[in-house]
Design a protein around this motif. Structure first.
Motif, PDB file in Angstrom:
ATOM      1  N   HIS A 201       0.844  -1.191   0.000  1.00  0.00           N
ATOM      2  CA  HIS A 201       0.000   0.000   0.000  1.00  0.00           C
ATOM      3  C   HIS A 201       0.887   1.252   0.000  1.00  0.00           C
ATOM      4  N   ILE A 202       0.368   2.316  -0.645  1.00  0.00           N
ATOM      5  CA  ILE A 202       1.060   3.607  -0.675  1.00  0.00           C
ATOM      6  C   ILE A 202       0.213   4.611   0.096  1.00  0.00           C
ATOM      7  N   LEU A 203       0.823   5.284   1.058  1.00  0.00           N
ATOM      8  CA  LEU A 203       0.111   6.269   1.867  1.00  0.00           C
ATOM      9  C   LEU A 203       0.643   7.663   1.565  1.00  0.00           C
ATOM     10  N   PHE A 204      -0.268   8.584   1.289  1.00  0.00           N
ATOM     11  CA  PHE A 204       0.087   9.988   1.070  1.00  0.00           C
ATOM     12  C   PHE A 204      -0.458  10.775   2.259  1.00  0.00           C
ATOM     13  N   SER A 205       0.440  11.164   3.159  1.00  0.00           N
ATOM     14  CA  SER A 205       0.042  11.835   4.384  1.00  0.00           C
ATOM     15  C   SER A 205       0.394  13.322   4.311  1.00  0.00           C
ATOM     16  N   TYR A 206      -0.618  14.165   4.436  1.00  0.00           N
ATOM     17  CA  TYR A 206      -0.444  15.615   4.364  1.00  0.00           C
ATOM     18  C   TYR A 206      -0.676  16.235   5.738  1.00  0.00           C
ATOM     19  N   HIS A 207      -0.059  17.383   5.951  1.00  0.00           N
ATOM     20  CA  HIS A 207      -0.319  18.098   7.204  1.00  0.00           C
ATOM     21  C   HIS A 207      -1.796  18.469   7.264  1.00  0.00           C
ATOM     22  N   GLY A 208      -2.398  18.324   8.435  1.00  0.00           N
ATOM     23  CA  GLY A 208      -3.819  18.606   8.586  1.00  0.00           C
ATOM     24  C   GLY A 208      -4.111  20.054   8.933  1.00  0.00           C
ATOM     25  N   LEU A 209      -5.388  20.394   8.866  1.00  0.00           N
ATOM     26  CA  LEU A 209      -5.893  21.708   9.256  1.00  0.00           C
ATOM     27  C   LEU A 209      -7.242  21.529   9.930  1.00  0.00           C
ATOM     28  N   PRO A 210      -7.617  22.428  10.815  1.00  0.00           N
ATOM     29  CA  PRO A 210      -8.978  22.360  11.368  1.00  0.00           C
ATOM     30  C   PRO A 210     -10.019  22.489  10.258  1.00  0.00           C
ATOM     31  N   GLU A 211     -11.105  21.731  10.381  1.00  0.00           N
ATOM     32  CA  GLU A 211     -12.164  21.799   9.377  1.00  0.00           C
ATOM     33  C   GLU A 211     -12.704  23.216   9.225  1.00  0.00           C
ATOM     34  N   ARG A 212     -12.747  23.971  10.331  1.00  0.00           N
ATOM     35  CA  ARG A 212     -13.333  25.309  10.264  1.00  0.00           C
ATOM     36  C   ARG A 212     -12.550  26.206   9.303  1.00  0.00           C
ATOM     37  N   GLN A 213     -11.224  25.986   9.181  1.00  0.00           N
ATOM     38  CA  GLN A 213     -10.432  26.815   8.277  1.00  0.00           C
ATOM     39  C   GLN A 213     -10.763  26.507   6.822  1.00  0.00           C
ATOM     40  N   ILE A 214     -11.034  25.246   6.531  1.00  0.00           N
ATOM     41  CA  ILE A 214     -11.420  24.873   5.176  1.00  0.00           C
ATOM     42  C   ILE A 214     -12.790  25.471   4.844  1.00  0.00           C
ATOM     43  N   LEU A 215     -13.722  25.368   5.786  1.00  0.00           N
ATOM     44  CA  LEU A 215     -15.072  25.883   5.562  1.00  0.00           C
ATOM     45  C   LEU A 215     -15.061  27.402   5.410  1.00  0.00           C
ATOM     46  N   LYS A 216     -14.222  28.089   6.182  1.00  0.00           N
ATOM     47  CA  LYS A 216     -14.127  29.549   6.071  1.00  0.00           C
ATOM     48  C   LYS A 216     -13.602  29.971   4.708  1.00  0.00           C
ATOM     49  N   GLY A 217     -12.817  29.101   4.082  1.00  0.00           N
ATOM     50  CA  GLY A 217     -12.270  29.417   2.769  1.00  0.00           C
ATOM     51  C   GLY A 217     -13.291  29.375   1.653  1.00  0.00           C
ATOM     52  N   ASP A 218     -14.427  28.729   1.905  1.00  0.00           N
ATOM     53  CA  ASP A 218     -15.505  28.677   0.913  1.00  0.00           C
ATOM     54  C   ASP A 218     -16.401  29.891   1.132  1.00  0.00           C
ATOM     55  N   VAL A 219     -16.078  30.979   0.451  1.00  0.00           N
ATOM     56  CA  VAL A 219     -16.815  32.232   0.686  1.00  0.00           C
ATOM     57  C   VAL A 219     -18.254  32.139   0.193  1.00  0.00           C
ATOM     58  N   SER A 300       5.081  12.319   2.013  1.00  0.00           N
ATOM     59  CA  SER A 300       4.609  13.527   2.700  1.00  0.00           C
ATOM     60  C   SER A 300       4.700  14.707   1.728  1.00  0.00           C
ATOM     61  N   PRO A 301       3.788  14.776   0.754  1.00  0.00           N
ATOM     62  CA  PRO A 301       3.927  15.773  -0.322  1.00  0.00           C
ATOM     63  C   PRO A 301       3.506  17.189   0.037  1.00  0.00           C
ATOM     64  N   ALA A 302       3.248  17.463   1.304  1.00  0.00           N
ATOM     65  CA  ALA A 302       2.988  18.841   1.721  1.00  0.00           C
ATOM     66  C   ALA A 302       4.264  19.526   2.181  1.00  0.00           C
ATOM     67  N   PHE A 303       5.365  18.771   2.218  1.00  0.00           N
ATOM     68  CA  PHE A 303       6.639  19.296   2.707  1.00  0.00           C
ATOM     69  C   PHE A 303       7.689  19.199   1.606  1.00  0.00           C
ATOM     70  N   VAL A 304       8.451  20.278   1.404  1.00  0.00           N
ATOM     71  CA  VAL A 304       9.533  20.232   0.415  1.00  0.00           C
ATOM     72  C   VAL A 304      10.882  19.985   1.076  1.00  0.00           C
ATOM     73  N   ALA A 305      10.934  20.070   2.390  1.00  0.00           N
ATOM     74  CA  ALA A 305      12.171  19.798   3.124  1.00  0.00           C
ATOM     75  C   ALA A 305      11.844  18.934   4.326  1.00  0.00           C
ATOM     76  N   ASP A 306      12.698  17.969   4.590  1.00  0.00           N
ATOM     77  CA  ASP A 306      12.474  17.110   5.749  1.00  0.00           C
ATOM     78  C   ASP A 306      12.582  17.924   7.032  1.00  0.00           C
ATOM     79  N   CYS A 307      11.747  17.559   7.980  1.00  0.00           N
ATOM     80  CA  CYS A 307      11.626  18.318   9.219  1.00  0.00           C
ATOM     81  C   CYS A 307      11.040  17.395  10.282  1.00  0.00           C
ATOM     82  N   LEU A 308      10.677  17.966  11.402  1.00  0.00           N
ATOM     83  CA  LEU A 308      10.124  17.175  12.505  1.00  0.00           C
ATOM     84  C   LEU A 308       8.915  16.370  12.062  1.00  0.00           C
ATOM     85  N   GLU A 309       8.039  16.969  11.254  1.00  0.00           N
ATOM     86  CA  GLU A 309       6.802  16.295  10.839  1.00  0.00           C
ATOM     87  C   GLU A 309       7.055  15.119   9.908  1.00  0.00           C
TER      88      GLU A 309
END
Length: 354
Positions: A201-219, A300-309
């Protein structure tokens, strides 16, 4: 008789001055000591785009609870990723700064900045201000747009240059998750592992965000449902972080030739009790193991440099979680870091037509 007026062509001359290129990543503590980590957390989490609650509540939460209690734990984790060259995120950023300068040549001035801590955006822009630049190009190092990342960089840059008497032309890179070379960079890294051995299996894990921030983006209040509305990327959801992440996965899957049913998109790093965008990586992993998946390749395709996450959260903590539920082999695909194709991507972003 009228004498025709001959129109002489006026040669177009190159504008004087150079172009400044400000490359901006999230940030890192100055050291893995508890005071430096606490200072970093306070600046990061007091950003109203990161924790988007009223300032009084945010101040109490960050200064009264998170920074005092989380700093010692975070400092311990930072010590695990710290190298002789310092923070990997900053170290790779410094290499990219040098390599991008070489690739662009003398008509450009490249500066690395961090949204939080050092080198600061203020310092980079102040250096540009002294050079008589014709244009400033700002490239936040976040492949997918989010208010809490790219949006925060925009706000900080505009806050600073808004105080200048003379403001040169400024161009921002909004997102680059669909850039062919960005995709090819992760495809090359993934193939290196896929050609070496088989994965269930291949897993693509992205950094998360609160749902409210996504909903606020839908003007419009009509598009975002936090579900299959992210199955395609179009004009009305092009700035939805979740939709962009699913689009990135689709592009990688297509190029890698991964069949349906053998990959999952999920989101990591959630904090607090409020709902974050789903599915959650730490819930997907046990489910995969319990279904008999033994070998996972994790991106982890939300990051361009390796880091703590990437190094600790995905590379270590998720591996331990996978093994706890019966998994046998967990492999993290590293980030683009200082790879040549990442430099090529940045050159394209700088030189593409405005």
């Amino acid at each position: 008789m009228e004498v025709p007026v001959l129109q002489q062509s006026i040669p177009v001359q190159k504008q004087p001055g150079k172009t400044g290129v400000l490359i901006v990543n999230l940030g890192t503590p100055d050291s893995p000591s508890v005071p430096d980590v606490r200072k970093y957390l306070r600046e990061f989490l007091m950003d109203g785009r990161v924790i988007d609650i009223p300032v009084v509540s945010r101040t109490f939460l960050v200064n009264g609870i998170i920074a005092p209690f989380r700093a010692p734990k975070s400092a311990k984790v930072y010590r695990e990723v710290w190298t002789t060259n310092g923070s990997p995120l900053k170290y790779y950023g410094e290499i990219v700064e040098r390599e991008l300068q070489k690739a662009l040549g003398d008509d450009y001035v490249v500066k690395l900045a961090m949204r939080y801590q050092n080198p600061s955006i203020d310092a980079g822009l102040s250096a540009f201000q002294q050079l008589g630049l014709t244009e400033i190009i700002v490239i936040p190092f976040f492949p997918q747009y989010a208010s809490a990342s790219t949006g925060s960089v925009y706000e900080k840059v505009m806050e600073i240059v808004g105080q200048w008497q003379v403001i040169p032309q400024i161009r921002f890179t909004n997102r680059f998750s669909d850039h062919p070379k960005f995709i090819e960079g992760f495809v090359r890294l993934g193939r290196k592992y896929l050609e070496r051995e088989e994965y269930d299996h291949i897993l693509f894990s992205y950094h998360g965000l609160p749902e409210r921030q996504i909903l606020k983006g839908d003007v419009t209040g009509k598009v975002c449902k936090l579900g299959d509305c992210c199955d395609s990327l179009h004009a009305m959801n092009q700035y939805c972080y979740r939709a962009q992440c699913f689009d990135t996965t689709r592009r990688l899957v297509r190029e890698l030739g991964i069949p349906e049913g053998k990959y999952t998109t999920s989101f990591q790093s959630r904090l607090g009790k409020n709902p974050w965008i789903q599915p959650y990586t730490d819930e997907v992993i046990p489910q995969l193991a319990q279904k008999g998946v033994k070998r996972v390749l994790a991106f982890s395709p939300a990051f361009v440099a390796d880091c703590l996450e990437t190094i600790i959260e995905v590379g270590v903590e998720y591996r331990e979680l996978f093994e706890k539920f019966g998994g046998e082999h967990w492999q993290l695909v590293e980030s683009l870091n200082d790879s040549p194709i990442w430099i090529e991507t940045l050159v394209d972003l700088v030189k593409r037509p405005a």
